[in-house]
Design an enzyme around this catalytic site. Sequence first.
Site, PDB file in Angstrom:
ATOM      1  N   GLN A  99     -49.835 -70.965 -36.263  1.00 13.07           N
ATOM      2  CA  GLN A  99     -49.179 -71.677 -37.354  1.00 13.07           C
ATOM      3  C   GLN A  99     -50.173 -72.262 -38.336  1.00 13.07           C
ATOM      4  O   GLN A  99     -51.371 -72.380 -38.062  1.00 13.07           O
ATOM      5  CB  GLN A  99     -48.308 -72.795 -36.793  1.00 13.07           C
ATOM      6  CG  GLN A  99     -49.076 -73.842 -35.992  1.00 13.07           C
ATOM      7  CD  GLN A  99     -48.168 -74.871 -35.355  1.00 13.07           C
ATOM      8  OE1 GLN A  99     -48.023 -75.972 -35.863  1.00 13.07           O
ATOM      9  NE2 GLN A  99     -47.535 -74.499 -34.239  1.00 13.07           N
ATOM     10  N   HIS A 101     -50.004 -75.243 -41.979  1.00 11.28           N
ATOM     11  CA  HIS A 101     -49.201 -76.214 -42.699  1.00 11.28           C
ATOM     12  C   HIS A 101     -49.553 -76.160 -44.184  1.00 11.28           C
ATOM     13  O   HIS A 101     -50.700 -75.880 -44.553  1.00 11.28           O
ATOM     14  CB  HIS A 101     -49.441 -77.618 -42.147  1.00 11.28           C
ATOM     15  CG  HIS A 101     -49.296 -77.698 -40.661  1.00 11.28           C
ATOM     16  ND1 HIS A 101     -48.106 -77.438 -40.022  1.00 11.28           N
ATOM     17  CD2 HIS A 101     -50.189 -77.982 -39.683  1.00 11.28           C
ATOM     18  CE1 HIS A 101     -48.279 -77.566 -38.708  1.00 11.28           C
ATOM     19  NE2 HIS A 101     -49.532 -77.890 -38.482  1.00 11.28           N
ATOM     20  N   GLU A 136     -53.519 -82.663 -39.771  1.00 10.82           N
ATOM     21  CA  GLU A 136     -53.417 -83.225 -38.425  1.00 10.82           C
ATOM     22  C   GLU A 136     -54.772 -83.267 -37.735  1.00 10.82           C
ATOM     23  O   GLU A 136     -55.692 -82.505 -38.056  1.00 10.82           O
ATOM     24  CB  GLU A 136     -52.415 -82.437 -37.577  1.00 10.82           C
ATOM     25  CG  GLU A 136     -52.769 -80.987 -37.325  1.00 10.82           C
ATOM     26  CD  GLU A 136     -51.648 -80.231 -36.632  1.00 10.82           C
ATOM     27  OE1 GLU A 136     -50.475 -80.449 -36.988  1.00 10.82           O
ATOM     28  OE2 GLU A 136     -51.942 -79.419 -35.742  1.00 10.82           O
ATOM     29  N   HIS A 267     -53.957 -71.952 -36.836  1.00  4.21           N
ATOM     30  CA  HIS A 267     -54.379 -72.451 -35.526  1.00  4.21           C
ATOM     31  C   HIS A 267     -53.276 -72.254 -34.490  1.00  4.21           C
ATOM     32  O   HIS A 267     -52.111 -72.033 -34.824  1.00  4.21           O
ATOM     33  CB  HIS A 267     -54.755 -73.936 -35.601  1.00  4.21           C
ATOM     34  CG  HIS A 267     -53.626 -74.827 -36.051  1.00  4.21           C
ATOM     35  ND1 HIS A 267     -53.294 -74.995 -37.376  1.00  4.21           N
ATOM     36  CD2 HIS A 267     -52.748 -75.592 -35.358  1.00  4.21           C
ATOM     37  CE1 HIS A 267     -52.277 -75.830 -37.484  1.00  4.21           C
ATOM     38  NE2 HIS A 267     -51.917 -76.202 -36.271  1.00  4.21           N
ATOM     39  N   ARG A 286     -45.045 -70.340 -39.397  1.00  4.72           N
ATOM     40  CA  ARG A 286     -45.488 -69.664 -38.177  1.00  4.72           C
ATOM     41  C   ARG A 286     -45.814 -68.204 -38.444  1.00  4.72           C
ATOM     42  O   ARG A 286     -45.164 -67.556 -39.257  1.00  4.72           O
ATOM     43  CB  ARG A 286     -44.417 -69.785 -37.091  1.00  4.72           C
ATOM     44  CG  ARG A 286     -44.119 -71.232 -36.695  1.00  4.72           C
ATOM     45  CD  ARG A 286     -43.031 -71.314 -35.636  1.00  4.72           C
ATOM     46  NE  ARG A 286     -42.798 -72.708 -35.249  1.00  4.72           N
ATOM     47  CZ  ARG A 286     -41.943 -73.512 -35.883  1.00  4.72           C
ATOM     48  NH1 ARG A 286     -41.234 -73.050 -36.894  1.00  4.72           N
ATOM     49  NH2 ARG A 286     -41.791 -74.771 -35.491  1.00  4.72           N
TER      50      ARG A 286
END
Length: 417
Positions: A99, A101, A136, A267, A286
């Site tokens: 996935q 972001h 993140e 990642h 994804r």
Amino acid sequence: MRTLEGVVRPYAWGSRTAIASLRGRPVPSPHPEAELWFGAHPAGPAVCLRPDGEHDTDLLSAIDAAPVDMLGRRTIETFDGRLPFLMKVLAADEPLSLQAHPSLAQAREGFDRENAAGVPIDAPDRNYRDPWHKPELIVATTEFDALAGFRNPAITVELLRELQVSELDPYLGMLAGQPDSEGLRALFTTWLTLPDASIATLIPAVLAGAVSRLGSGNSSRFGAELRTVLELGEVYPRDPGVLASLLLNRIRLEPGEGLYLPAGNLHAYLRGIGIEIMANSDNVLRGGLTPKHIDVPELLRVLDFTPADVAEITAPIRTVGAERVYLTPAPEFRLSRVELDGTGLRYASSVCFDMPGPQILAVLHGSIDVRPMGGEATTIPAGRAIWIGDAEPDVVVHAGSSRAVFFRALVPAGPRG
């Protein structure tokens, strides 16, 4: 201050022991427990507990009832009245999806586009569930294995050659002929869009090559990568994400080490327990290794194919008193690890926190006693957290056991916390 009970997310890749053990619950748990959320995300806000331990309200409702006291004016103005971070305990016994972001601009554009198209927010094929990005940070609390960031293409060419799989030759030539971000983009795009018949031939050949190489008796610098592709291929035998894993850095974090994953970083977490903190968003694109919705064109739109060495995505650490602060450029969060010695023989037994803004302290080992200036102490055991709002007085945190470990999340004062 409010004691928080986290919300368990029971995803299939989770652990039946890690989170249950942390919370003092029976082991094994009836179902896999993947994440323990401490935050105010609408999908799972943490529960606020009364002094008698009974449920009171949830953190999102408490913030909505008194936003200035809970968040402070600066946080409200900067982040549209939201708590900008979500803190989790993550426990993976199996690999997560491949996935990435979006950036903030990509998230806002995608959110508006899907709204205009009439795609329901809760539709399984929706990509953008909010207009926010999701940088993140993951900090390992056990050995933690991950795939993250595209590896140097020249090294990937070595790996593909070592497999000695003739079916790979056309793809190997693509990257060897253009060993840069554009070569990575071309190869990744080709693999993710191969017809099923080609995938059904290529993946078994790659797995056979990995078995042969590992069984040859000769050492290989790519042993971890080859074992990983075999593990993924066993679970997802017809998923092009198995091939894509060969393009990414294979990383093992030791306890206390962290990875920062900005927008566009491809990642997949493989195995281990860690503390994760992210911008308060649910936007995930994804690319494989999952039965969930995959949108290859949209993923390709947000991916950053710039190769990254592991050192570039490893979060640097700055020691500030008893805190080990993980440095990132994210404006939404700062995370630190604090270990206190209740005996006072080895290191500090207490620490004082006076930074303004909202904070969450999540206890991973032992217990802590949190005392506001002029107030009564609240004891927080392992598996729970405490919320400290902007209007709260300064607090002193004491070790409530011979060894206490907790993580502190807050909104940083500057671009690097």
